[in-house]
Write an enzyme that holds these catalytic residues in place. Structure first.
Site, short mmCIF file in Angstrom:
data_model
loop_
_atom_site.label_atom_id
_atom_site.label_comp_id
_atom_site.label_asym_id
_atom_site.label_seq_id
_atom_site.Cartn_x
_atom_site.Cartn_y
_atom_site.Cartn_z
N ASP A 100 0.84 -1.19 0.00
CA ASP A 100 0.00 0.00 0.00
C ASP A 100 0.88 1.24 0.00
O ASP A 100 2.09 1.17 0.29
CB ASP A 100 -0.95 0.01 1.19
CG ASP A 100 -0.22 0.09 2.53
OD1 ASP A 100 0.83 -0.58 2.67
OD2 ASP A 100 -0.69 0.80 3.44
N GLU A 167 0.14 -1.06 5.83
CA GLU A 167 1.22 -0.49 6.63
C GLU A 167 1.09 1.01 6.79
O GLU A 167 1.35 1.55 7.86
CB GLU A 167 2.57 -0.83 5.99
CG GLU A 167 3.78 -0.57 6.90
CD GLU A 167 4.29 0.86 6.86
OE1 GLU A 167 5.04 1.25 7.76
OE2 GLU A 167 3.94 1.61 5.91
#
Length: 481
Positions: A100, A167
């Site tokens: 991400d 994350e």
């Protein structure tokens, strides 16, 4: 054990192909903090799993539960777990990364489309969101796998992969999964792991490679102040009502001084003062105040003293104010009194600080300071996420292998550093697996992760791929019996 020349040559010969792979990854806007992009995050995970499968990695997509975001309940992006190699004579390394990225819009100040990799052939810089954080390093591991697959070279170690898509939003769901998976013992994905390698940080500068053995933690807050039932006209209501923005600005102004001193009582409790031997470590690092200011793009360091600046960056806690929601920020001169505004800030933590204790101190302080304002506006404090700080043993064979690999690829010894950012899963792995965790960066200190015009240099991407592969061979050599 030096990496085979055939591997190193393969990386050079396939550099353009590897750059195209990075371009494919950057093109997927996998923004975990944006509910409207959740399907893109999942799509990135599917793409990654497909790539892993091409090179013989057995994978599984692991559901991590749900999340409340922007008034919706959405499935968390699945974690992608993988394994290749089960030779009991070889060490087993767990590789972590995240697919991400931070939000990005060209209107933020990007010179090019953030989700289209722009390669500046003259400078070698490759611009795109996620290019260095953290898609570039993940692509590096894919490049290593492809090289060994195509060359029919056996990997020198067994590898386990753990890639996540949250994350940048606190790794929600991953900690619980890791803890549960470890309890499964021999049936779990992490059984037999000897060490962990994470490539999600950066050199201190653009000259000297680094190995990182410490990270600051984080505690992130949103302070919401509300007043009227709707936005008001300042010409009609200005001076006659308590304004939320006035209260919020006053509160934010009570958090930190201009030179970075945090004003919240008790926040520095337990933090020791650096002694002469520790100060000597910072003085030896290939890093200067000029490096910091060059990376920041301005002469804005809090001190002219090298050790003071380095400690401020990686060793001491800090508080940063990130933005205000709900306020007028467009062009023109709109005379509005916002009904509700929210100020976001975070504190970077160092040992022995922990997020829960800091959260209590922050909430108690803000509530007390808000009461002193004597406003009829109301206060709400949201704790968005937190992570515990981490420090590892940098004399472990895991670090020695990485040091040797760095010297083989870059022909110079790396700096041993602590990093100012936070990767909460680092401590999760260390505590649950009970093994050494290494941070092996690919990118440079001027890459601009989380910023506009994020980039990774072509040389760092290609040489970094060689570094990751060489590290595997050095682990095999240093631990062979």
């Amino acid at each position: 054990m030096a990496a085979p020349k055939t591997f190193l040559d393969f990386v050079d010969d396939n550099a353009d192909k590897f750059i195209d792979r990075l371009g494919e990854a950057v093109a997927i806007p996998s923004i975990s903090a944006d509910a409207s992009r959740r399907e893109d995050v999942k799509r990135m995970g599917v793409w990654l799993e497909t790539e892993l499968n091409k090179f013989g990695v057995k994978t599984e997509s692991i559901p991590l539960g749900t999340q409340q975001i922007e008034g919706q309940v959405l499935d968390l992006p699945p974690a992608i777990l993988g394994r290749i190699g089960d030779d009991p004579k070889k060490k087993t390394i767990l590789i972590y990364g995240h697919f991400d990225v931070q939000p990005a819009n060209i209107s933020d100040g990007w010179n090019t489309d953030p989700f289209k990799l722009h390669v500046d052939k003259e400078s070698g810089k490759m611009f795109g969101r996620g290019s260095t954080d953290d898609k570039g390093p993940i692509m590096g591991w894919l490049n290593v796998l492809e090289a060994h697959h195509q060359l029919k070279l056996p990997l020198p170690v067994n590898i386990r992969f753990c890639f996540e898509g949250m994350e940048e939003s606190g790794s929600e769901g991953l900690d619980d999964f890791i803890a549960a998976e470890v309890k499964r013992g021999e049936k779990g994905w992490f059984h037999g792991v000897d060490c962990v390698c994470i490539s999600d940080n950066y050199w201190l500068n653009d000259r000297t490679p680094a190995l990182t053995y410490g990270l600051r933690g984080i505690a992130y807050f949103n302070v919401i102040v509300s007043g009227p039932g709707a936005d008001l006209h300042s010409g009609i209501f200005g001076g006659a009502v308590h304004e939320p923005m006035t209260a919020l600005v006053a509160l934010l102004g009570k958090l930190v001084t201009q030179d970075g001193k945090i004003l919240i009582p008790g926040v520095y409790e337990g933090i020791t003062t650096a002694d002469d031997s520790e100060l000597a470590i910072y003085e030896k690092l290939d890093y200067s105040v000029a490096d910091l200011e060059a990376a920041a793009g301005g002469h804005i360091a809090v001190s002219d003293d090298k050790a003071t600046v380095i400690m401020a960056r990686m060793r001491n806690p800090s508080l940063s104010i990130h933005g205000i929601e709900g306020a007028f920020s467009g062009v023109g001169a709109k005379t509005v009194i916002p009904a509700t505004v929210g100020g976001k800030f975070s504190i970077r933590l160092v040992p022995p600080q922990n997020p829960d204790d800091i959260r209590a101190k922050v909430e108690n302080y803000l509530q007390g300071e808000f009461a002193k304002l004597n406003t009829k506006a109301t206060l709400k404090i949201e704790y968005l996420h937190g992570g515990i700080p981490w420090v590892a043993d940098h004399t472990h064979w895991n670090y020695e292998a990485a040091k040797r690999a760095t010297e083989a690829v870059y022909l110079k010894s790396p700096d041993f550093t602590r990093e100012g950012g936070s990767i909460p899963v680092t401590l999760t792995f260390a505590e649950n697996l009970g093994v050494n965790v290494l941070l092996l960066p690919m990118g440079r200190g001027d890459d601009g992760a989380h910023s506009t015009n994020e980039k990774i240099d072509r040389s760092n991407y290609i040489q970094g791929t060689k570094l990751l592969g060489s590290y595997l061979y050095e682990v095999a050599e240093i631990t062979k019996t």
